[in-house]
Design a protein around this motif. Structure first.
Motif, PDB file in Angstrom:
ATOM      1  N   ILE A  10      -2.849  12.803  -5.041  1.00 33.92           N
ATOM      2  CA  ILE A  10      -3.012  12.637  -3.592  1.00 33.92           C
ATOM      3  C   ILE A  10      -1.744  12.033  -3.000  1.00 33.92           C
ATOM      4  O   ILE A  10      -1.279  10.981  -3.449  1.00 33.92           O
ATOM      5  N   PHE A  11      -1.200  12.690  -2.006  1.00 35.35           N
ATOM      6  CA  PHE A  11      -0.021  12.158  -1.327  1.00 35.35           C
ATOM      7  C   PHE A  11      -0.333  11.989   0.151  1.00 35.35           C
ATOM      8  O   PHE A  11      -0.851  12.898   0.791  1.00 35.35           O
ATOM      9  N   LEU A  12      -0.021  10.813   0.660  1.00 38.47           N
ATOM     10  CA  LEU A  12      -0.211  10.579   2.093  1.00 38.47           C
ATOM     11  C   LEU A  12       1.158  10.448   2.756  1.00 38.47           C
ATOM     12  O   LEU A  12       1.933   9.555   2.411  1.00 38.47           O
ATOM     13  N   GLN A  69       2.160   1.702  -3.414  1.00 35.30           N
ATOM     14  CA  GLN A  69       1.079   2.111  -4.319  1.00 35.30           C
ATOM     15  C   GLN A  69       0.721   3.570  -4.086  1.00 35.30           C
ATOM     16  O   GLN A  69       0.394   4.297  -5.021  1.00 35.30           O
ATOM     17  N   GLN A  70       0.780   3.991  -2.823  1.00 32.63           N
ATOM     18  CA  GLN A  70       0.456   5.369  -2.496  1.00 32.63           C
ATOM     19  C   GLN A  70       1.449   6.340  -3.147  1.00 32.63           C
ATOM     20  O   GLN A  70       1.191   7.511  -3.304  1.00 32.63           O
ATOM     21  N   ARG A  71       2.593   5.822  -3.546  1.00 30.82           N
ATOM     22  CA  ARG A  71       3.554   6.689  -4.234  1.00 30.82           C
ATOM     23  C   ARG A  71       3.374   6.619  -5.745  1.00 30.82           C
ATOM     24  O   ARG A  71       4.140   7.181  -6.495  1.00 30.82           O
ATOM     25  N   GLY A  72       2.371   5.854  -6.197  1.00 30.23           N
ATOM     26  CA  GLY A  72       2.048   5.849  -7.622  1.00 30.23           C
ATOM     27  C   GLY A  72       2.401   4.574  -8.363  1.00 30.23           C
ATOM     28  O   GLY A  72       2.129   4.458  -9.547  1.00 30.23           O
ATOM     29  N   LEU A  73       3.024   3.627  -7.676  1.00 26.05           N
ATOM     30  CA  LEU A  73       3.363   2.373  -8.341  1.00 26.05           C
ATOM     31  C   LEU A  73       2.137   1.467  -8.393  1.00 26.05           C
ATOM     32  O   LEU A  73       1.385   1.396  -7.423  1.00 26.05           O
ATOM     33  N   THR A  74       1.945   0.760  -9.493  1.00 29.54           N
ATOM     34  CA  THR A  74       0.850  -0.197  -9.544  1.00 29.54           C
ATOM     35  C   THR A  74       1.172  -1.359  -8.601  1.00 29.54           C
ATOM     36  O   THR A  74       2.324  -1.524  -8.189  1.00 29.54           O
ATOM     37  N   ALA A  80      -6.760   7.949   0.684  1.00 30.88           N
ATOM     38  CA  ALA A  80      -5.633   7.450  -0.120  1.00 30.88           C
ATOM     39  C   ALA A  80      -5.952   6.094  -0.768  1.00 30.88           C
ATOM     40  O   ALA A  80      -5.223   5.648  -1.637  1.00 30.88           O
ATOM     41  N   PHE A 139       0.834  -1.212   0.000  1.00 35.54           N
ATOM     42  CA  PHE A 139       0.000   0.000   0.000  1.00 35.54           C
ATOM     43  C   PHE A 139       0.865   1.257   0.000  1.00 35.54           C
ATOM     44  O   PHE A 139       0.607   2.210  -0.726  1.00 35.54           O
ATOM     45  N   GLU A 148      -7.914   2.910  -7.869  1.00 38.08           N
ATOM     46  CA  GLU A 148      -7.005   2.175  -6.985  1.00 38.08           C
ATOM     47  C   GLU A 148      -6.083   3.183  -6.283  1.00 38.08           C
ATOM     48  O   GLU A 148      -5.946   4.325  -6.738  1.00 38.08           O
ATOM     49  N   ALA A 149      -5.437   2.715  -5.220  1.00 41.53           N
ATOM     50  CA  ALA A 149      -4.554   3.597  -4.450  1.00 41.53           C
ATOM     51  C   ALA A 149      -3.506   4.268  -5.333  1.00 41.53           C
ATOM     52  O   ALA A 149      -3.226   5.465  -5.203  1.00 41.53           O
ATOM     53  N   ASP A 150      -2.918   3.493  -6.258  1.00 41.81           N
ATOM     54  CA  ASP A 150      -1.867   4.081  -7.088  1.00 41.81           C
ATOM     55  C   ASP A 150      -2.419   5.102  -8.071  1.00 41.81           C
ATOM     56  O   ASP A 150      -1.772   6.092  -8.385  1.00 41.81           O
ATOM     57  N   ALA A 167      -2.904   8.231  -6.204  1.00 35.65           N
ATOM     58  CA  ALA A 167      -1.605   8.883  -5.997  1.00 35.65           C
ATOM     59  C   ALA A 167      -1.210   9.666  -7.245  1.00 35.65           C
ATOM     60  O   ALA A 167      -0.791  10.825  -7.165  1.00 35.65           O
ATOM     61  N   ARG A 168      -1.403   9.025  -8.388  1.00 35.80           N
ATOM     62  CA  ARG A 168      -1.028   9.697  -9.624  1.00 35.80           C
ATOM     63  C   ARG A 168      -1.980  10.843  -9.966  1.00 35.80           C
ATOM     64  O   ARG A 168      -1.628  11.743 -10.720  1.00 35.80           O
TER      65      ARG A 168
END
Lengths: 482, 254
Positions: free
Chosen positions: B82-84, A436-441, B50, A433, B73-75, B78-79
């Motif tokens: 949104i940054f947590l 993923q939160q940094r943008g990676l699938t 997030a 998670f 999805e979370a990613d 993010a893209r």
């Protein structure tokens, strides 16, 4: 196992199509062999062995060696009392034991499965090599690159040839060490290899010579070298150093279902051998390989072994620490995906004082993939000052992945030191998670986690191998999520 | 100019409802602080926005520039900007900060596009210099063996590199000594500007001495019960959360 005589073609037409040039077809009994050269559905008999030996124009001692090995092979049971029962699914009667050079491949590029093509694409494998790897072409012409290296090293007196040539041109040297590290009867599959081997490398490095560039089997891919039963023998004479690399990360798309190689290393006093393998077999292959080296006084042998793919791989590179202060090391990475079983590990046999060994094994199980670590460390009572360090870490990607560890460490006496650490971890959902939160699938996150897990070992690979390895893991992980 | 609209948001973990009708709009350029006692749903709110899979949104909407992100999805969220900043960021064994950030930036490019490595390192080092982070820092594995302060600094660096539209900062001050707190606050203040909206979640008013918010909201029992400017934080500090609890109880009873 005996072929019935009525399956043997006797007509002249077959003889004309004989792919083996330079052999007098009128002498010797080739009729049976001609059959199996064109028919993969033939088994293993004395005739098969005689044929191989004849084609290679081998000395009579070698034919005897092969025939004896065949007897050993037939007499030995499958090691299913400790290993997986899946071995029983190998149908020895259905295997073709010798692929003649020049035999026309039966597959066309169009017939190669799309996922294999895609993998070649993603790995950036050159066009010409793709066709070879996919079994479309039997030969890959890289003689230029190969002879270049050969020329450089031959100036140093290094012998670097295929095993057939080695046997023919350096029989004394070959015979002195051949089958000594891994005797025919070591196990059922070393016996099989001893009976039908062809291809593989023969390397001799003279005393004190340090070979600067790694010798690569990759540069001389051809049907024989990339065969099913290759035999490699490397001898590093006193004080010499050599690194050998085999395989590549591209999937070897094979129609043959059994690969059973034997690799013997001999490091004489103060010599160093490093043997690097990266293999990625297609998922129908049984990959049953015996690899062992003998390290004499002050010598060093290091196996770096990376196994991806195959249906079942059983491989435990070993070092016999024969001389004082000898060092042995095994670095092992195994990735088992759905339907695959990586049964790998290491053997360290201490036979002299102050010998040290180090085993670091990391395995990754994806989906229903299964990985097994088997280690054997033996230090007898009369020795002193011996050390072993064993670390094995397993990473499970999915809840149905499986890993087992069987470390067998026998240390007798109290003048030796051993260390053993093992860990099993599951890919942490919070970590995924986070990534993923940094943008990676999710797939990218998994790949990165797996690459991170093996990073300290992957760094020991030569640059181009570790880059390919990373890409390959990305590919393997892509299908593992969702 | 972007907006993050949270409308009547309800979030459950398992069967238990934690966030119960939370509504707030954040525009870029604004810093909103959310304060509240422990267990009131502050962290749950940020994780749900997030896209954490364990946090189920049962009702309500979250819109970025008018478009719902709840199906993403979370990613993808993010893209979308949104940054947590995590309260407890995960360790990623064997993956250096530099490689991690590179992968995160690469993931934002179209397929077939390659990140320009030299431009990337130039930008990375520039940001690190500004945040007064040692160059050696990014060759360490992400959060592995980091002190509390290092972890937070790592979050701030990632935020600086990924340039989100909205940053949700979950208890960024927890576990930090005053020096680390100052460094983190300096980082956030440096990024403050017309392109960034911040949701600052904190238990203590202390952080707000360093990052001065435009708006302060008090969260209790899963929703905002009081809003004001920065003076509300001071009032809260003086009167304690019991004051809010009492007020809330009275309000509910009516």
């Amino acid at each position: 196992m005996k072929p019935s005589p009525d399956t043997l073609p006797a007509d002249e037409a077959t003889a004309v199509e004989n792919p083996v040039s330079g052999i007098d077809q009128s002498s010797g009994n080739f009729r049976y062999e001609m059959d199996y050269a064109f028919d993969a559905g033939t088994g293993l008999t004395e005739n098969t062995v005689r044929y191989i030996s004849e084609v290679k124009k081998e000395a009579s001692w070698l034919l005897d060696f092969r025939l004896n090995a065949l007897k050993t092979f037939h007499s030995k049971p499958l090691p299913t009392h400790w290993a997986t029962k899946d071995l029983e699914n190998i149908n020895f009667d259905k295997i073709r034991y010798y692929l003649s050079q020049g035999l026309k491949p039966k597959r066309t590029w169009e017939e190669v499965p799309d996922d294999i093509k895609k993998t070649f694409e993603r790995l950036g494998i050159p066009e010409q090599e793709r066709k070879f790897l996919a079994g479309v072409e039997a030969q890959f012409d890289s003689e230029a690159a190969y002879s270049n290296i050969k020329e450089i090293v031959s100036k140093q007196g290094v012998i670097f040839v295929n095993s057939t040539e080695g046997l023919r041109e350096h029989p004394e040297l070959f015979r002195k060490f051949f089958g000594k590290v891994i005797p025919t009867g070591d196990n059922k599959f070393s016996a099989l290899n001893s009976a039908v081997f062809s291809g593989g490398s023969f390397i001799y490095v003279p005393p004190g010579v340090k070979v600067a560039q790694p010798l690569q089997a990759y540069f001389r891919i051809n049907a024989e070298n990339f065969g099913q039963f290759e035999r490699t023998l490397i001898i590093a004479d006193e004080g010499s150093e050599v690194t050998y690399m085999e395989g590549c990360t591209a999937p070897k798309f094979s129609t043959s279902t059994l690969h059973s190689a034997v690799v013997e290393l001999v490091a004489l006093k103060g010599a160093k051998i490093q043997y690097i393998t990266v293999q990625n077999w297609s998922s129908n292959v049984f990959n049953l390989v015996t690899k062992r080296g003998v390290a004499h006084e002050m010598a060093e042998i290091k196996w770096i072994d990376c196994n991806i793919g195959s249906r079942l791989t059983m491989k435990y590179p070993g070092v016999v620490l024969k001389g004082r202060k000898a060092r042995g090391e095994v670095i092992s990475i195994a990735l088992a995906n759905d339907g695959q079983h990586q049964d790998t590990g290491a053997k360290m046999i201490h036979q002299a004082d102050e010998t040290t060994s180090n085993i670091v094994a990391k395995s990754i199980s994806v989906g229903q993939g299964r990985s097994t670590y088997r280690g054997q460390v033996h230090i007898p009572k009369h020795l002193k000052g011996c050390k072993n360090n064993t670390e094995c870490d397993a990473l499970l990607i999915n809840t149905n992945s499986r890993t087992d560890t069987y470390p067998a460490i026998t240390v007798k006496g109290d003048r030796n030191a051993v260390q053993h650490e093992a860990s099993v971890s599951k890919v942490n959902e919070e970590m995924i998670f986070y990534m993923q939160q940094r943008g990676l699938t999710e797939g990218q996150a998994m790949s990165l986690a797996v690459n991170g897990f093996i990073n300290d070992l992957a760094r020991q690979f030569p640059m181009e191998y570790s880059v390919e390895l990373k890409r390959l893991i990305d590919l393997e992980m892509e299908g593992s999520v969702g | 100019m972007s907006s993050l609209e949270i409308k009547n948001l309800h979030v459950s973990i398992g069967e238990k409802e934690i966030v119960k009708g939370f509504t707030l709009t954040i525009n870029s350029g604004e810093v909103h602080a959310i304060m509240g006692p422990n267990g009131t749903g502050k962290s749950t709110l940020s994780k749900a926005i997030a896209g954490h899979p364990d946090y189920k949104i049962t009702q309500g909407e979250v819109l970025v520039d008018g478009k719902s992100i709840l199906e993403l999805e979370a990613d993808e969220r993010a893209r979308a900007g949104i940054f947590l900043a995590f309260q407890y960021p995960s360790e990623i064994t064997g993956v250096s900060i530099a490689n991690f950030l590179r992968a995160a930036l690469q993931a934002r490019l179209a397929e077939g596009e390659e990140l320009d490595a030299s431009a990337y390192y130039k930008r990375l080092y520039d940001k690190m210099d500004r945040l007064k982070i040692d160059r050696k820092f990014t060759s360490r594995a992400v959060n592995e063996g980091f002190s509390g302060g290092e972890k937070k600094r790592c979050e701030i660096l990632q935020m600086a590199m990924l340039e989100p539209k909205f940053a949700l900062m979950d208890e960024t001050d927890s576990g930090l000594d005053i020096d680390a707190l100052r460094i983190v606050a300096e980082g956030v203040n440096a990024m403050r500007g017309p392109n960034l909206g911040v949701l600052l979640i904190t238990h203590y008013q202390r952080l707000l001495d360093y990052i001065v918010p435009d708006h302060v909201h008090v969260m209790y029992d899963g929703q905002i019960v009081k809003s004001g400017d920065k003076s509300l934080a001071l009032e809260l500090e003086a009167k304690g959360y019991d004051w809010v609890k009492k007020e809330f109880a009275t309000a509910s009873a009516r």
